[in-house]
Each structure stands twice: as structure tokens, then as C-alpha cells.
Design a protein around this motif. Structure first.
Motif, PDB file in Angstrom:
ATOM      1  N   GLU A  71      41.829  48.182  43.120  1.00 15.16           N
ATOM      2  CA  GLU A  71      42.721  48.444  44.248  1.00 15.16           C
ATOM      3  C   GLU A  71      43.098  47.120  44.911  1.00 15.16           C
ATOM      4  N   PHE A  72      44.381  46.832  44.898  1.00 13.32           N
ATOM      5  CA  PHE A  72      44.848  45.539  45.387  1.00 13.32           C
ATOM      6  C   PHE A  72      45.761  45.708  46.595  1.00 13.32           C
ATOM      7  N   GLU A  73      45.765  44.681  47.425  1.00 16.10           N
ATOM      8  CA  GLU A  73      46.529  44.711  48.667  1.00 16.10           C
ATOM      9  C   GLU A  73      47.782  43.849  48.605  1.00 16.10           C
ATOM     10  N   ARG A  74      47.698  42.705  47.937  1.00 20.05           N
ATOM     11  CA  ARG A  74      48.843  41.808  47.847  1.00 20.05           C
ATOM     12  C   ARG A  74      48.684  40.907  46.628  1.00 20.05           C
ATOM     13  N   ALA A  75      49.755  40.176  46.302  1.00 18.15           N
ATOM     14  CA  ALA A  75      49.715  39.261  45.166  1.00 18.15           C
ATOM     15  C   ALA A  75      50.587  38.055  45.463  1.00 18.15           C
ATOM     16  N   GLN A  76      50.128  36.897  45.035  1.00  9.94           N
ATOM     17  CA  GLN A  76      50.874  35.657  45.264  1.00  9.94           C
ATOM     18  C   GLN A  76      50.539  34.677  44.145  1.00  9.94           C
ATOM     19  N   GLY A  77      51.569  34.142  43.507  1.00 10.67           N
ATOM     20  CA  GLY A  77      51.340  33.179  42.438  1.00 10.67           C
ATOM     21  C   GLY A  77      50.588  33.815  41.282  1.00 10.67           C
ATOM     22  N   VAL A  78      49.481  33.192  40.859  1.00 10.65           N
ATOM     23  CA  VAL A  78      48.702  33.726  39.740  1.00 10.65           C
ATOM     24  C   VAL A  78      47.599  34.668  40.216  1.00 10.65           C
ATOM     25  N   TYR A  79      47.516  34.903  41.535  1.00 19.30           N
ATOM     26  CA  TYR A  79      46.410  35.686  42.082  1.00 19.30           C
ATOM     27  C   TYR A  79      46.866  37.056  42.593  1.00 19.30           C
ATOM     28  N   ILE A  80      45.959  38.029  42.414  1.00 15.37           N
ATOM     29  CA  ILE A  80      46.096  39.352  43.013  1.00 15.37           C
ATOM     30  C   ILE A  80      44.876  39.559  43.903  1.00 15.37           C
ATOM     31  N   ASP A 105      42.327  41.739  46.523  1.00 12.26           N
ATOM     32  CA  ASP A 105      41.867  43.054  46.958  1.00 12.26           C
ATOM     33  C   ASP A 105      41.736  43.077  48.485  1.00 12.26           C
ATOM     34  N   GLU A 106      41.332  44.233  49.023  1.00 14.70           N
ATOM     35  CA  GLU A 106      41.284  44.392  50.473  1.00 14.70           C
ATOM     36  C   GLU A 106      40.279  43.455  51.136  1.00 14.70           C
ATOM     37  N   ALA A 107      39.272  43.041  50.379  1.00 15.03           N
ATOM     38  CA  ALA A 107      38.261  42.131  50.926  1.00 15.03           C
ATOM     39  C   ALA A 107      38.702  40.676  50.850  1.00 15.03           C
ATOM     40  N   GLY A 108      39.890  40.444  50.296  1.00 15.40           N
ATOM     41  CA  GLY A 108      40.400  39.091  50.192  1.00 15.40           C
ATOM     42  C   GLY A 108      40.006  38.363  48.923  1.00 15.40           C
ATOM     43  N   ASN A 109      39.310  39.057  48.015  1.00 19.53           N
ATOM     44  CA  ASN A 109      38.925  38.432  46.755  1.00 19.53           C
ATOM     45  C   ASN A 109      40.153  38.198  45.886  1.00 19.53           C
ATOM     46  N   ALA A 110      40.251  37.005  45.315  1.00 17.35           N
ATOM     47  CA  ALA A 110      41.393  36.645  44.477  1.00 17.35           C
ATOM     48  C   ALA A 110      41.048  36.836  43.010  1.00 17.35           C
ATOM     49  N   TYR A 111      41.864  37.617  42.306  1.00 18.39           N
ATOM     50  CA  TYR A 111      41.722  37.817  40.873  1.00 18.39           C
ATOM     51  C   TYR A 111      42.818  37.013  40.163  1.00 18.39           C
ATOM     52  N   VAL A 129      53.540  29.638  35.670  1.00 24.15           N
ATOM     53  CA  VAL A 129      53.280  28.728  36.789  1.00 24.15           C
ATOM     54  C   VAL A 129      51.801  28.399  36.958  1.00 24.15           C
ATOM     55  N   ILE A 130      50.950  28.943  36.119  1.00 25.41           N
ATOM     56  CA  ILE A 130      49.519  28.673  36.262  1.00 25.41           C
ATOM     57  C   ILE A 130      49.271  27.169  36.098  1.00 25.41           C
ATOM     58  N   SER A 131      48.400  26.620  36.943  1.00 25.58           N
ATOM     59  CA  SER A 131      48.108  25.189  36.866  1.00 25.58           C
ATOM     60  C   SER A 131      47.066  24.924  35.791  1.00 25.58           C
ATOM     61  N   ASP A 132      46.944  23.667  35.395  1.00 29.58           N
ATOM     62  CA  ASP A 132      45.942  23.290  34.402  1.00 29.58           C
ATOM     63  C   ASP A 132      44.540  23.620  34.913  1.00 29.58           C
ATOM     64  N   ASP A 133      44.263  23.317  36.168  1.00 26.21           N
ATOM     65  CA  ASP A 133      42.937  23.576  36.725  1.00 26.21           C
ATOM     66  C   ASP A 133      42.633  25.073  36.776  1.00 26.21           C
TER      67      ASP A 133
END
Length: 398
Positions: A23-32, A34-40, A374-378
Motif C-alpha cells: 500500500e503506497f501513498e506517493r511516488a517520486q523519481g525512482v522511489y515509491i 508507503d504511509e510510514a514514509g519508507n522508500a521502495y 533516471v536511476i542514478s549510479d549510486d
């Protein structure tokens, strides 16, 4: 009060007995997030859609601007609507000169349906050749040219006159005859586990279709817009299709597909019968505005230039005895393991560690890697390190 999870399971149609239920709340760039703010980290781009990553600001702004002007006005092909016109103009400008007529649809499957109809209508022939291992969508026509019987048998009878040949088998090209309306092929096979054709084979296929008057339909629904390191994957083989299929990344996150053909071929839909192919929402103004903005970002920011280097990073950092092979081009890759069971365990562990990946419909022992361009090398190296740790955990090589 029911949770969203419960409402999802109660009211939304399910396609398996075991949905991921993330269950996701928002997405930006390469990350999605969740409600707890965890970036996937999204390593599959929503299955080849989000080439620019999520919520690209220029695409979002284009959507907002168009919504303020108008949304649906009329069924496709009647009114002159600026987003459709400008988007088609841009697409034609970056394609070979023969591909100069764009028919916008709602999805990739619908692009397949339109292209199959067009090939039959233009050639006056009925036979269609497709490929073993192919995937072109789930509607009846698209399903008919899918090269995996397991996913088709429950829905027969399907389209008659469809036969299958094998990728890279030159002998099979003899089955393309003067009765063949079209040959449909993914330029790089996706759900088969990323199978790249030989250049000599693709050139022989093109020559055979030309020789007998069959139309060559190349499905680049997954492979186009820089995914393989070229703007269009057919550029790797120095050939041009008669009909090109586009979707997924075409809309920058909005739903839109297209089939593109020479204007004299596309004109076959104008008569006998009139309105030979119809769509209400195809080429929706908001979707076309988003697609045009996405294409301009892709080109203006030269995002394709870094794709080959990022492929090299993946191949350098994903080295492990449990990996049998890495197949593909650019950021359209398959990582093969010995079994689906091992692959699924690794994928599940990656997701637990906030790395989103997936397996292939027709090749379940391979992991899908198709991150945003757009994913970075790192970011890429970090994701590869987490995948390696997951592999080590399940193969006891820590």
C-alpha cells in the motif's frame, strides 16, 4: 471500519489468490513511498511504464494544464485536438519517414488489435504469424498471438489463421508466404524472459516479409523510448517495421497506446467499411499532453545516453554463482536462476528490503530488471547490493 486492504480485497477484482498487497501513498523519481514514509526503489518501472521515474514535474504540469482546458470532447478522429496533433507530430518527427501516421489507443493491447485489423484490411489476407514465447496483451486478438498455450487454453476458440514460429530460426521464415497478412514480433521479447533476436535473423525476417508482401508488425510496447539504449529497439537491427506498436512509457505514466504505419496503409480504415477502427477514449487529450511532455523530457535531457553505462553497472555488480545468466539490452534485463521457487524467494526478500522487482509471465525462473532511466549510479549499485544479499540469504553463501 474496514481498512483499505480489506476494501481492496472485498471490492476490487483480483487477478491472483496472492496479490502483493503493498500500500503506497506517493511516488517520486525512482522511489515509491508507503504511509510510514519508507522508500521502495522501483526496479521495474511499473512494468516498463515509468521510464522517467514517477511524477516527473514537467509531465505532471502538462496534465494539470490540459485538465484546465478540456478533457474528453469526441470519439477519436473527428475533432482537431491540439494534444493529439502535437503528440503525433512529435512522434512522426523522430520515426523513419515511412512511419508517418499515428493511431492513438488506450493501451498496448488495443494497439495490437488495431494493427492486426489494419494488416488484414490492407493486404486482404487472413493468415497471421506470431512467435513462440510472445506476449502482446490479454484481449482476444492479442491473446490469439500470444505464444504460450497455458495462458490461452481457457479462452479458446480464439482468432483463426494464427500460426507460430520460433525466434532466430531462419528455416521458419519459409512459412511466411503470399497468404500471410502480417508477422507480429516483439522487437525484444519481454515476458519470455528478455530474448533478443539476432541481427541477421531480423534482417532476414524483414527481407522475407517484403518479398511476399506481408506486413511486419514490431511490438515495442515494452522496448521503446530508450529502454534498450536506443530510442526504438528496431534501431539495433537496422530495419524498419511496416507497423510499430507503442504504449507503456509512451504516456509518461498516463494510459495511452498507439500503432504507427505509413499513411497509405492506415488509410485502409477509411472505407470498406467506413470507420474501420473506432475508439471513444483513444488519444485522450490529457494522456496525449502527458505523453508529449514525457517524450520531450526524454529527448531534451538526453536520458538515453546513460542507459548502456547503467546496464554495465548491473552486469558488474550482479555477479553470483546462483545467477545462471543475465539477458537483455540496456535497462531491459532478465536475471536467471535455477528455479521459480528460488527466484520468488529472492524477489520477496528484496521487497521486504524495499527493492521492488518481479518475475516474467513466460519465464518464471528469471527476475525482471527495468528501472527508470533516471536511476542514478549510486541508487543502482545500492539496489544490486541488496539483491546480492537476498541471493546469499537464500543460497546460504553468507
Amino acid at each position: 471500519m474496514l481498512t483499505l486492504r480489506q476494501l481492496f480485497l472485498n471490492n476490487n477484482a483480483q487477478t491472483t489468490h496472492f496479490p502483493l498487497l503493498l500500500e503506497f501513498e506517493r511516488a517520486q523519481g525512482v522511489y515509491i513511498y508507503d504511509e510510514a514514509g519508507n522508500a521502495y526503489t522501483d526496479l521495474i518501472s511499473g512494468i516498463g511504464v515509468s521510464n522517467l521515474g514517477h511524477s516527473n514535474p514537467k509531465v505532471v504540469q502538462a496534465v494539470k494544464d490540459q485538465v484546465d482546458k478540456y478533457m474528453h470532447l469526441m470519439v477519436y478522429g473527428e475533432y482537431i485536438q491540439t494534444p493529439q496533433v502535437r503528440f503525433a507530430e512529435k512522434l512522426v518527427s523522430i520515426l523513419p519517414k515511412t512511419l508517418n501516421s499515428v493511431y492513438f489507443t488506450n493501451s498496448g493491447s488495443e494497439a495490437v488489435e488495431g494493427a492486426l485489423k489494419l494488416a488484414k484490411r490492407f493486404t486482404g489476407r487472413h493468415q497471421v504469424l506470431a512467435f513462440h514465447g510472445s506476449y502482446h496483451g490479454s484481449t482476444h486478438g492479442a491473446l490469439s498471438v500470444m505464444g504460450n498455450e497455458e495462458y490461452k487454453q481457457a479462452y479458446r476458440p480464439l482468432l483463426p489463421g494464427v500460426n507460430f514460429i520460433s525466434l532466430n530460426n531462419l528455416h521458419d521464415l519459409e512459412l511466411i508466404t503470399a497468404q500471410t497478412a502480417c508477422v507480429i514480433l516483439e522487437t525484444v521479447q519481454g515476458e519470455a524472459g528478455i530474448r533478443v533476436p539476432d541481427t541477421a535473423y531480423m534482417q532476414a525476417l524483414r527481407a522475407r516479409c517484403t518479398e511476399v508482401g506481408a506486413l511486419l508488425i514490431l511490438d515495442e510496447i515494452q522496448a521503446a523510448f530508450g529502454r534498450t539504449g536506443k530510442l526504438f529497439a528496431f534501431e539495433h537491427f537496422n530495419i524498419v517495421p511496416d507497423i510499430l506498436l507503442l504504449a507503456k512509457a509512451l504516456g509518461g505514466g498516463m494510459p495511452v497506446g498507439a500503432f504507427v504505419a505509413p499513411v497509405d496503409v492506415m488509410s485502409a480504415f477509411k472505407e470498406n467499411p467506413i470507420l474501420g477502427h473506432i475508439t471513444t477514449f483513444g488519444g485522450h487529450p490529457v494522456c496525449c499532453a502527458a505523453g508529449l511532455a514525457a517524450l520531450e523530457v526524454l529527448l531534451n535531457e538526453n536520458l538515453i545516453a546513460g542507459v548502456a553505462e547503467k546496464e554495465a553497472i548491473i552486469r558488474k555488480h550482479l555477479v553470483h554463482p546462483a545467477i545462471k545468466e543475465i539477458r537483455g539490452k540496456g535497462l531491459m534485463l532478465a536475471v536467471e536462476f535455477e528455479s521459480f521457487e528460488l527466484n520468488k524467494k529472492i524477489i520477496d526478500t528484496c521487497i521486504e528490503n524495499h527493492i521492488i522487482t518481479d518475475w516474467f509471465l513466460h519465464c518464471s525462473n528469471s527476475m525482471r530488471l527495468a528501472p527508470p532511466l533516471v536511476i542514478s549510479d549510486d541508487q543502482l549499485i545500492n539496489a544490486c547490493n541488496i539483491i546480492i544479499k537476498a541471493i546469499e540469504f537464500h543460497t546460504h553463501t553468507i
